[in-house]
Design a protein around this motif. Structure first.
Motif, mmCIF file in Angstrom:
data_model
loop_
_atom_site.group_PDB
_atom_site.id
_atom_site.type_symbol
_atom_site.label_atom_id
_atom_site.label_comp_id
_atom_site.label_asym_id
_atom_site.label_seq_id
_atom_site.Cartn_x
_atom_site.Cartn_y
_atom_site.Cartn_z
ATOM 1 N N ARG A 55 0.020 7.266 2.633
ATOM 2 C CA ARG A 55 1.355 6.672 2.536
ATOM 3 C C ARG A 55 2.034 6.647 3.906
ATOM 4 O O ARG A 55 2.650 5.644 4.296
ATOM 5 N N ALA A 56 1.920 7.758 4.649
ATOM 6 C CA ALA A 56 2.536 7.813 5.983
ATOM 7 C C ALA A 56 1.900 6.785 6.916
ATOM 8 O O ALA A 56 2.601 6.112 7.692
ATOM 9 N N LEU A 57 0.563 6.638 6.855
ATOM 10 C CA LEU A 57 -0.117 5.663 7.694
ATOM 11 C C LEU A 57 0.328 4.243 7.343
ATOM 12 O O LEU A 57 0.591 3.423 8.232
ATOM 13 N N SER A 58 0.419 3.955 6.038
ATOM 14 C CA SER A 58 0.864 2.621 5.608
ATOM 15 C C SER A 58 2.283 2.341 6.077
ATOM 16 O O SER A 58 2.595 1.235 6.552
ATOM 17 N N ALA A 59 3.163 3.360 5.946
ATOM 18 C CA ALA A 59 4.550 3.180 6.384
ATOM 19 C C ALA A 59 4.617 2.950 7.897
ATOM 20 O O ALA A 59 5.403 2.119 8.380
ATOM 21 N N TYR A 60 3.788 3.670 8.653
ATOM 22 C CA TYR A 60 3.764 3.496 10.120
ATOM 23 C C TYR A 60 3.313 2.083 10.487
ATOM 24 O O TYR A 60 3.966 1.403 11.301
ATOM 25 N N LEU A 61 2.202 1.640 9.889
ATOM 26 C CA LEU A 61 1.699 0.302 10.198
ATOM 27 C C LEU A 61 2.687 -0.776 9.756
ATOM 28 O O LEU A 61 2.879 -1.785 10.445
ATOM 29 N N MET A 62 3.349 -0.561 8.599
ATOM 30 C CA MET A 62 4.354 -1.513 8.127
ATOM 31 C C MET A 62 5.503 -1.621 9.127
ATOM 32 O O MET A 62 5.922 -2.728 9.509
ATOM 33 N N THR A 63 5.986 -0.473 9.589
ATOM 34 C CA THR A 63 7.102 -0.480 10.542
ATOM 35 C C THR A 63 6.712 -1.165 11.844
ATOM 36 O O THR A 63 7.483 -1.954 12.402
ATOM 37 N N VAL A 64 5.509 -0.866 12.335
ATOM 38 C CA VAL A 64 5.057 -1.473 13.583
ATOM 39 C C VAL A 64 4.941 -2.985 13.441
ATOM 40 O O VAL A 64 5.397 -3.747 14.305
ATOM 41 N N CYS A 65 4.329 -3.449 12.351
ATOM 42 C CA CYS A 65 4.156 -4.895 12.146
ATOM 43 C C CYS A 65 5.509 -5.600 12.060
ATOM 44 O O CYS A 65 5.739 -6.620 12.732
ATOM 45 N N PHE A 66 6.400 -5.061 11.229
ATOM 46 C CA PHE A 66 7.701 -5.695 11.065
ATOM 47 C C PHE A 66 8.527 -5.614 12.347
ATOM 48 O O PHE A 66 9.223 -6.566 12.711
ATOM 49 N N ALA A 67 8.466 -4.465 13.033
ATOM 50 C CA ALA A 67 9.247 -4.319 14.266
ATOM 51 C C ALA A 67 8.745 -5.280 15.339
ATOM 52 O O ALA A 67 9.547 -5.904 16.051
ATOM 53 N N LEU A 68 7.427 -5.421 15.457
ATOM 54 C CA LEU A 68 6.870 -6.322 16.461
ATOM 55 C C LEU A 68 7.228 -7.773 16.138
ATOM 56 O O LEU A 68 7.646 -8.535 17.022
ATOM 57 N N ALA B 285 0.836 -1.205 0.000
ATOM 58 C CA ALA B 285 0.000 0.000 0.000
ATOM 59 C C ALA B 285 0.868 1.251 0.000
ATOM 60 O O ALA B 285 0.585 2.233 -0.715
ATOM 61 N N GLU B 286 1.960 1.242 0.785
ATOM 62 C CA GLU B 286 2.859 2.390 0.834
ATOM 63 C C GLU B 286 3.494 2.644 -0.528
ATOM 64 O O GLU B 286 3.617 3.791 -0.960
#
Length: 588
Positions: free
Chosen positions: A90-103, A42-43
Motif C-alpha cells: 500500500r505504501a509503495l502504491s501510494a508513493y508511486l501514485m503521488t510521484v506520477c500525479f505530482a510529475l 492498487a492502494e
C-alpha cells in the motif's frame, strides 16, 4: 460522493472552468495519469485487504476450544507477514501514485504558467494601463503555484479516499447491511451540516485571493518607484496603505480558516456519533452470533476509512476553495481578449521603405475622450519629423500607432501604402526601432541587452552595433566587458550609458523606421552629446519620428509638427526632402 458534491457546490463552477482549460495541458501526460490512477486503485485494494489479517487473528484467539497453540502461532505469523506485505505494498502504491500525479501536475502547471506569461505579453497597453503589475505577478506565480500544490496535497488524496469509500461501503453491505445503513445515514447529515459552511468558505477564499492580488499590486507599485518614495519621504504614508490592505487580507484569510476549522470539528463529532452507534449495534450483533468479533473489528476499521473522505473534505475545503478561486483568476486572465491581434487575412509585411501616412486618424482609449482627432499626415521615406507639443497632446500616441500598440478607432495608418491592420504584428514591429527617454534594460548581460534588438545576431554584429552607438568603449571598461550582468532596469550604468546601449539595440535592429521618444532629454551635456552622436548614426537615411519638448532636439528635422489636444495645429517644413520628395500635412 453526495457529501463531496454538496461541499464543493459553490466551488464547482470555478473548478469546472479551470478543468476545461487544463484538459489540453493534461493530455500529453495521459500515460503518467493512467499510471497514477492504476497505483491509486492498487492502494485502495491494499487498504481494503489490510484489516483482514487482524480479523482472522481475533477470531482464532477468542474462538471457544481454540487449544492448538502451534496452529494459532502459525496463523499469527502468517497474518503478521500478510499485514506487513499489505502495508508495504500500500505504501509503495501510494508513493508511486503521488510521484506520477505530482510529475504530471508539475509539467501541466509549467505549461500553464508559460501560457499565462505569453498571453499577458500579448495583452494591449490599455489592459496593462488599468491592471496592477503586482496582481498579474500574483496570478502568474502565486495562483498557478496554489493550484498545483492543492491538486497534489488535497484533490488527489481526496479522490483516492472517495474510491476507497465506494469499495469499503460495498464490503460493509456484504458483512452486515444493517450496520452499513448506519454509515450511509451519516452522509446526508454531513451534507446538511457542511453545505452552508462550504459556500461561506469558498466566498471567503475568493475574497482573500483578490485581497492578496491588491496587496501585491500595492507592494509592486511602491517598490517600482522606490526612488520617488524615499526622495519624498513617503514611507509612512505608503506603509499605512499597505498595512490597511494587509489587514483586510488577514481578516479574510482568518475567516476562511475559522470556517474550515469549524467544519472539521463538526465532522469529527459526526464520525464519533456514527462510530458509537456502530459499536452499540454491532456489539449486540456479535452477542446474537450474527457477526464474529473479528468481523466487527473489520467493520469498525472500514467505518473509519469510510469517514476519512468526509474528514478530508472538511480539512481540505478551504484549500480546494482557494484553488477554485486561483483557477478562476487564471482563467479570467486567459479569457481576456487582446485588443491588438493579427487579422485572419493578415500577411507578413514586405521590407519597408518607410513612407508613413496617417489618414483622418481618430483614437479613443475607451474613456470617452479622444487622444487623437482627425489627424492626417504624410511622411516620405527617409524624412526626419519632429513631433512637439504639450504633455498629453498626442505625440507619443501618434508614434505608438506606427508600432500598432494601438489601433485607430477611426481612419487608417499605412506604411508604404499597406494598412497596418492588414499586416502581421511581428512583421510590422520587427521593422520599427524605438529609443525611449527612460531606456528599459534587463537584468542580463550587456551583450544580451543589445542582442534583444535582433536575437539571431552574432557577437561580432552586437559589438559592431555598440561601436556605431558609441557604447563599445565604456562597455569594454566594465568588469566583464560585454558579459557584465546589469542590475534590474540597467542598474550599474549611468543614464547616458543606458541610452547608448538602447541605441545600440536599435542599430542592431536595422529598422527603416525609428521612433525617438525624448531620447536625449534629462542627460547632462557630455552624456547628451554622446547620445546625440549615437542617434545621428542610428537614424541616418531612415524615417525618424523625434518626440521632444526641447526645441534644440528637433532643430535638424525636415519637418516639425505641433500637436495640441490630439490635433495637428502647426506644420513647419525646414527644407524640401532629399531626392525631390514632397512632404505634406493636412490639418483638420
Amino acid at each position: 460522493m453526495a457529501a463531496r458534491r454538496a461541499d464543493l457546490r459553490s466551488a464547482l463552477p470555478g473548478l469546472r472552468r479551470t478543468l476545461r482549460y487544463l484538459r489540453p495541458h493534461l493530455r500529453p501526460e495521459r500515460w503518467l495519469l493512467a499510471g497514477g490512477f492504476g497505483c491509486l486503485l492498487a492502494e485502495v485494494a491494499f487498504r481494503l485487504i489490510e484489516p483482514w489479517p487482524l480479523k482472522y487473528v481475533i477470531d482464532a484467539v477468542i474462538e471457544p476450544g481454540a487449544a492448538d497453540r502451534s496452529g494459532i502461532v502459525a496463523l499469527l505469523l502468517l497474518c503478521a507477514v500478510a499485514l506487513v506485505a499489505a502495508a508495504g505494498l500500500r505504501a509503495l502504491s501510494a508513493y508511486l501514485m503521488t510521484v506520477c500525479f505530482a510529475l504530471a501536475g508539475t509539467r501541466a502547471m509549467t505549461a500553464v504558467r508559460a501560457d499565462v506569461f505569453a498571453h499577458v505579453q500579448r495583452l494591449s497597453l490599455r489592459f496593462h494601463g488599468s491592471t496592477k503589475t503586482g496582481d498579474l505577478l500574483t496570478r502568474l506565480v502565486g495562483d498557478v503555484g496554489r493550484l498545483q500544490e492543492v491538486a497534489v496535497t488535497a484533490a488527489l488524496p481526496l479522490l483516492g479516499n472517495v474510491v476507497a469509500l465506494l469499495g469499503m461501503t460495498a464490503v460493509m453491505v456484504v458483512l452486515d447491511w444493517r450496520l452499513a445503513l448506519i454509515v450511509v445515514a451519516a452522509f446526508p447529515v454531513f451534507v446538511l451540516a457542511s453545505s452552508r459552511s462550504s459556500r461561506k468558505i469558498t466566498s471567503a477564499a475568493r475574497l482573500q485571493r483578490r485581497r492578496e492580488g491588491e496587496l501585491a499590486g500595492t507592494a509592486g507599485e511602491t517598490l517600482g518607484a522606490i526612488t520617488v518614495v524615499q526622495a519624498y519621504s513617503l514611507e509612512r504614508i505608503l506603509q499605512r496603505v499597505f498595512g490597511a490592505d494587509n489587514q483586510r487580507a488577514l481578516r479574510d484569510g482568518v475567516k476562511a480558516s475559522r470556517l474550515a476549522a469549524g467544519l472539521e470539528r463538526k465532522t469529527d463529532l459526526l464520525v464519533g456519533v456514527a462510530t458509537a452507534a456502530v459499536l452499540l449495534v454491532g456489539g449486540t450483533r456479535v452477542l446474537d452470533g450474527a457477526l464474529t468479533p473479528g468481523e466487527l473489528v473489520v467493520f469498525v476499521s472500514y467505518l473509519k476509512g469510510a469517514f476519512k473522505p468526509m474528514r478530508d473534505l472538511a480539512k481540505y475545503t478551504g484549500r480546494l476553495a482557494k484553488a477554485a478561486a486561483s483557477g478562476e483568476r487564471i482563467v479570467d486572465l486567459l479569457e481576456t481578449v487582446p485588443d491588438i491581434t493579427d487579422a485572419p487575412h493578415a500577411r507578413p509585411a514586405p521590407r519597408f521603405r518607410g513612407e508613413l501616412r496617417f489618414e483622418q486618424v481618430d483614437l479613443d482609449y475607451g474613456t470617452g475622450e479622444r487622444a487623437l482627432r482627425d489627424v492626417s499626415l504624410r511622411i516620405p521615406a527617409g524624412c526626419r519629423v519632429g513631433l512637439v507639443g504639450p504633455s498629453g497632446s498626442g505625440k507619443s500616441t501618434l508614434a505608438a500607432l506606427v508600432l500598432r500598440l494601438y489601433d485607430p478607432t477611426g481612419g487608417a495608418v499605412t506604411i508604404d501604402g499597406h494598412d497596418l491592420r492588414d499586416l502581421t504584428l511581428a512583421s510590422v514591429r520587427g521593422q520599427v526601432a524605438v529609443v525611449l527617454q527612460e531606456s528599459v534594460l534587463f537584468a542580463t548581460s550587456v551583450r544580451e541587452n543589445i542582442r534583444y534588438g535582433r536575437p539571431d545576431a552574432t557577437d561580432a554584429e552586437v559589438e559592431a552595433a555598440a561601436r556605431v552607438a558609441h557604447a563599445d568603449e565604456f562597455v569594454r571598461r566594465l568588469e566583464y566587458g560585454y558579459d557584465t550582468v546589469l542590475g534590474e532596469r540597467g542598474t550599474g550604468l549611468s543614464g547616458g550609458q543606458r541610452q547608448r546601449v538602447a541605441v545600440a539595440r536599435a542599430v542592431l535592429r536595422d529598422a527603416r523606421i525609428v521612433v525617438l521618444d525624448e531620447a536625449a532629454t534629462g542627460l547632462d551635456r557630455e552624456s547628451s552629446a554622446a547620445v546625440r552622436d549615437a542617434i545621428r548614426a542610428l537614424t541616418r537615411g531612415r524615417t525618424t519620428l523625434v518626440i521632444s519638448h526641447v526645441p534644440e532636439e528637433v532643430a535638424d528635422c525636415d519637418v516639425v509638427v505641433r500637436l495640441e489636444a490630439g490635433r495637428v495645429v502647426e506644420y513647419r517644413p525646414r527644407a524640401l526632402p532629399r531626392r525631390g520628395e514632397t512632404v505634406d500635412a493636412r490639418r483638420r
